[in-house]
Write a protein that holds these residues in place. Sequence first.
Motif, PDB file in Angstrom:
ATOM      1  N   ASP A 125      11.058  35.592  56.801  1.00 48.67           N
ATOM      2  CA  ASP A 125      11.595  34.309  56.361  1.00 48.67           C
ATOM      3  C   ASP A 125      12.074  34.429  54.912  1.00 48.67           C
ATOM      4  N   SER A 126      13.198  33.798  54.611  1.00 42.81           N
ATOM      5  CA  SER A 126      13.673  33.737  53.236  1.00 42.81           C
ATOM      6  C   SER A 126      12.999  32.554  52.543  1.00 42.81           C
ATOM      7  N   VAL A 127      12.498  32.781  51.321  1.00 43.78           N
ATOM      8  CA  VAL A 127      11.691  31.765  50.638  1.00 43.78           C
ATOM      9  C   VAL A 127      12.171  31.577  49.201  1.00 43.78           C
ATOM     10  N   VAL A 128      12.390  30.335  48.826  1.00 41.73           N
ATOM     11  CA  VAL A 128      12.561  29.960  47.426  1.00 41.73           C
ATOM     12  C   VAL A 128      11.313  29.181  47.027  1.00 41.73           C
ATOM     13  N   ARG A 129      10.620  29.674  46.019  1.00 41.63           N
ATOM     14  CA  ARG A 129       9.328  29.094  45.630  1.00 41.63           C
ATOM     15  C   ARG A 129       9.422  28.418  44.268  1.00 41.63           C
ATOM     16  N   TRP A 130       8.783  27.241  44.160  1.00 35.72           N
ATOM     17  CA  TRP A 130       8.615  26.539  42.889  1.00 35.72           C
ATOM     18  C   TRP A 130       7.131  26.491  42.569  1.00 35.72           C
ATOM     19  N   THR A 131       6.768  26.880  41.341  1.00 35.63           N
ATOM     20  CA  THR A 131       5.374  26.839  40.898  1.00 35.63           C
ATOM     21  C   THR A 131       5.231  25.763  39.832  1.00 35.63           C
ATOM     22  N   ALA A 132       4.331  24.833  40.063  1.00 41.60           N
ATOM     23  CA  ALA A 132       4.185  23.669  39.172  1.00 41.60           C
ATOM     24  C   ALA A 132       3.707  24.089  37.788  1.00 41.60           C
ATOM     25  N   PRO A 133       4.448  23.732  36.739  1.00 46.86           N
ATOM     26  CA  PRO A 133       4.017  24.062  35.367  1.00 46.86           C
ATOM     27  C   PRO A 133       2.982  23.100  34.810  1.00 46.86           C
ATOM     28  N   PHE A 134       2.808  21.952  35.457  1.00 46.83           N
ATOM     29  CA  PHE A 134       1.817  20.971  35.024  1.00 46.83           C
ATOM     30  C   PHE A 134       1.468  20.088  36.222  1.00 46.83           C
ATOM     31  N   SER A 135       0.390  19.345  36.099  1.00 52.25           N
ATOM     32  CA  SER A 135      -0.083  18.493  37.187  1.00 52.25           C
ATOM     33  C   SER A 135       0.606  17.136  37.151  1.00 52.25           C
ATOM     34  N   GLY A 136       0.690  16.500  38.320  1.00 48.70           N
ATOM     35  CA  GLY A 136       1.274  15.175  38.400  1.00 48.70           C
ATOM     36  C   GLY A 136       1.721  14.849  39.804  1.00 48.70           C
ATOM     37  N   THR A 137       2.359  13.699  39.942  1.00 44.32           N
ATOM     38  CA  THR A 137       2.968  13.316  41.207  1.00 44.32           C
ATOM     39  C   THR A 137       4.468  13.590  41.101  1.00 44.32           C
ATOM     40  N   PHE A 138       5.010  14.294  42.096  1.00 41.95           N
ATOM     41  CA  PHE A 138       6.392  14.737  42.045  1.00 41.95           C
ATOM     42  C   PHE A 138       7.169  14.225  43.261  1.00 41.95           C
ATOM     43  N   SER A 139       8.410  13.841  43.024  1.00 47.89           N
ATOM     44  CA  SER A 139       9.318  13.485  44.108  1.00 47.89           C
ATOM     45  C   SER A 139      10.058  14.747  44.541  1.00 47.89           C
ATOM     46  N   ILE A 140       9.982  15.049  45.826  1.00 47.01           N
ATOM     47  CA  ILE A 140      10.627  16.245  46.375  1.00 47.01           C
ATOM     48  C   ILE A 140      11.722  15.804  47.336  1.00 47.01           C
ATOM     49  N   SER A 141      12.925  16.299  47.116  1.00 48.20           N
ATOM     50  CA  SER A 141      14.046  16.020  48.015  1.00 48.20           C
ATOM     51  C   SER A 141      14.706  17.340  48.378  1.00 48.20           C
ATOM     52  N   ALA A 142      15.000  17.519  49.659  1.00 51.11           N
ATOM     53  CA  ALA A 142      15.620  18.771  50.091  1.00 51.11           C
ATOM     54  C   ALA A 142      16.481  18.533  51.326  1.00 51.11           C
ATOM     55  N   THR A 143      17.604  19.245  51.377  1.00 53.65           N
ATOM     56  CA  THR A 143      18.463  19.255  52.556  1.00 53.65           C
ATOM     57  C   THR A 143      18.802  20.692  52.904  1.00 53.65           C
ATOM     58  N   PHE A 144      18.535  21.047  54.153  1.00 58.22           N
ATOM     59  CA  PHE A 144      18.906  22.353  54.690  1.00 58.22           C
ATOM     60  C   PHE A 144      20.147  22.150  55.562  1.00 58.22           C
ATOM     61  N   SER A 145      21.189  22.931  55.338  1.00 59.78           N
ATOM     62  CA  SER A 145      22.431  22.757  56.093  1.00 59.78           C
ATOM     63  C   SER A 145      23.009  24.104  56.506  1.00 59.78           C
ATOM     64  N   GLY A 146      23.640  24.123  57.673  1.00 56.59           N
ATOM     65  CA  GLY A 146      24.223  25.355  58.185  1.00 56.59           C
ATOM     66  C   GLY A 146      25.466  25.771  57.419  1.00 56.59           C
ATOM     67  N   LEU A 147      25.588  27.062  57.170  1.00 59.10           N
ATOM     68  CA  LEU A 147      26.755  27.592  56.466  1.00 59.10           C
ATOM     69  C   LEU A 147      27.688  28.366  57.389  1.00 59.10           C
ATOM     70  N   ASP A 148      27.250  28.629  58.606  1.00 58.65           N
ATOM     71  CA  ASP A 148      28.042  29.460  59.519  1.00 58.65           C
ATOM     72  C   ASP A 148      28.948  28.627  60.407  1.00 58.65           C
ATOM     73  N   ALA A 149      30.163  29.112  60.596  1.00 57.20           N
ATOM     74  CA  ALA A 149      31.136  28.396  61.415  1.00 57.20           C
ATOM     75  C   ALA A 149      30.667  28.254  62.855  1.00 57.20           C
ATOM     76  N   GLY A 150      29.880  29.203  63.330  1.00 58.35           N
ATOM     77  CA  GLY A 150      29.398  29.158  64.706  1.00 58.35           C
ATOM     78  C   GLY A 150      28.246  28.205  64.918  1.00 58.35           C
ATOM     79  N   GLY A 151      27.693  27.650  63.830  1.00 54.67           N
ATOM     80  CA  GLY A 151      26.564  26.724  63.950  1.00 54.67           C
ATOM     81  C   GLY A 151      25.242  27.445  63.815  1.00 54.67           C
ATOM     82  N   ASP A 152      24.434  27.024  62.855  1.00 57.22           N
ATOM     83  CA  ASP A 152      23.158  27.683  62.604  1.00 57.22           C
ATOM     84  C   ASP A 152      22.144  27.402  63.710  1.00 57.22           C
ATOM     85  N   SER A 153      21.138  28.257  63.771  1.00 61.13           N
ATOM     86  CA  SER A 153      20.016  28.049  64.675  1.00 61.13           C
ATOM     87  C   SER A 153      18.776  28.613  63.992  1.00 61.13           C
ATOM     88  N   VAL A 154      18.206  27.818  63.081  1.00 64.94           N
ATOM     89  CA  VAL A 154      17.092  28.293  62.261  1.00 64.94           C
ATOM     90  C   VAL A 154      15.962  27.267  62.230  1.00 64.94           C
TER      91      VAL A 154
END
Length: 237
Positions: A125-154
Motif C-alpha cells: 500500500d502507498s502511504v502518506v503519513r502525518w505525525t502530530a507535532p502537538f496535542s489537540g482536536t484536529f479537523s481532517i478532510s480528505a478526498t481520494f480520486s481516480g487519476l486513470d482514464a480507465g477508472g480506478d479500482s482501489v
Amino acid sequence: MTMSKKHLLISTFATLLSLAVLARPIAAQTYNAAGDFSSSSNPNGAWSYGYSYGVASAFHSDTTNTASYGPGLALGGWMGNVDSSPGANYPYALKNFTAHPVTNNENTVYQPGQLGLQPGSSNEDSVVRWTAPFSGTFSISATFSGLDAGGDSVDVHILHNGSSIFNSTVSPNSAAFSGSQSILAGDTIDFVVGNGGNGLTDDSTGLSATIVPEPGVLGLVGMGFGCLLSLRFRKRK
C-alpha cells in the motif's frame, strides 16, 4: 474601583493576552498533503512518505526520490522500488509541480499541483503519513480520486495510530472524508491507497488532504475577553 480590583483586572487581562499570543500560531497552522509535499526531504516536517505490506501494517519510509519521474515528465516524489519490474518503482507518491496537466504511463493524468499515490502489484500500500507535532482536536478532510482514464479500482483508508477511521473504495467514483479527531503529540494519521485486491490495474489515485487544529483555545480566550470587557463596562456605569 479599589486597588485590589484594578490589580485583578490587570492580571486577568495579561493572562488572557498571553494565552491569545500562544494560541495564534497553532490555530493558524494548516497541514496540506499536496501543498506541503516535498520531493527532496522525507520526512518533511510533519509529513513522511512510504508504504506498508497491508493496511495498518508497519510503515516503511521511501528512500528513493526523483525530481522528474519518466522521460519528459515533471512529476516529483518518492518511490518504494519494491516491484522488481524494470522501471516500475512501485509503490510511490508523486506530485505534479507544474501549472499544466501531466500524463504518466499514457493514461494517468495529474492535474496541476496534484498529489497521486500508486500502490504495488502485490500487497504494498502507498502511504502518506502525518505525525502530530502537538496535542489537540484536529479537523481532517480528505478526498481520494481516480487519476486513470480507465477508472480506478482501489481501496482507500485513513488510520489513526493504525486504527481505521475511514475505509472506502475508488471504483471509479471518488471517496471523501471529513471529521474531527482528538490527537496526541506523536500520534500518526495515515492516508493509504491499496490496489483493491485485483492486482495492479489503473490504480493511480489522487489525494487531497488537510489537517487543521480546531481553535478551541482561541474560543476560550475570546470568551474571557468578553467577560473582562463586560465587567469593566459594568464598573463604569
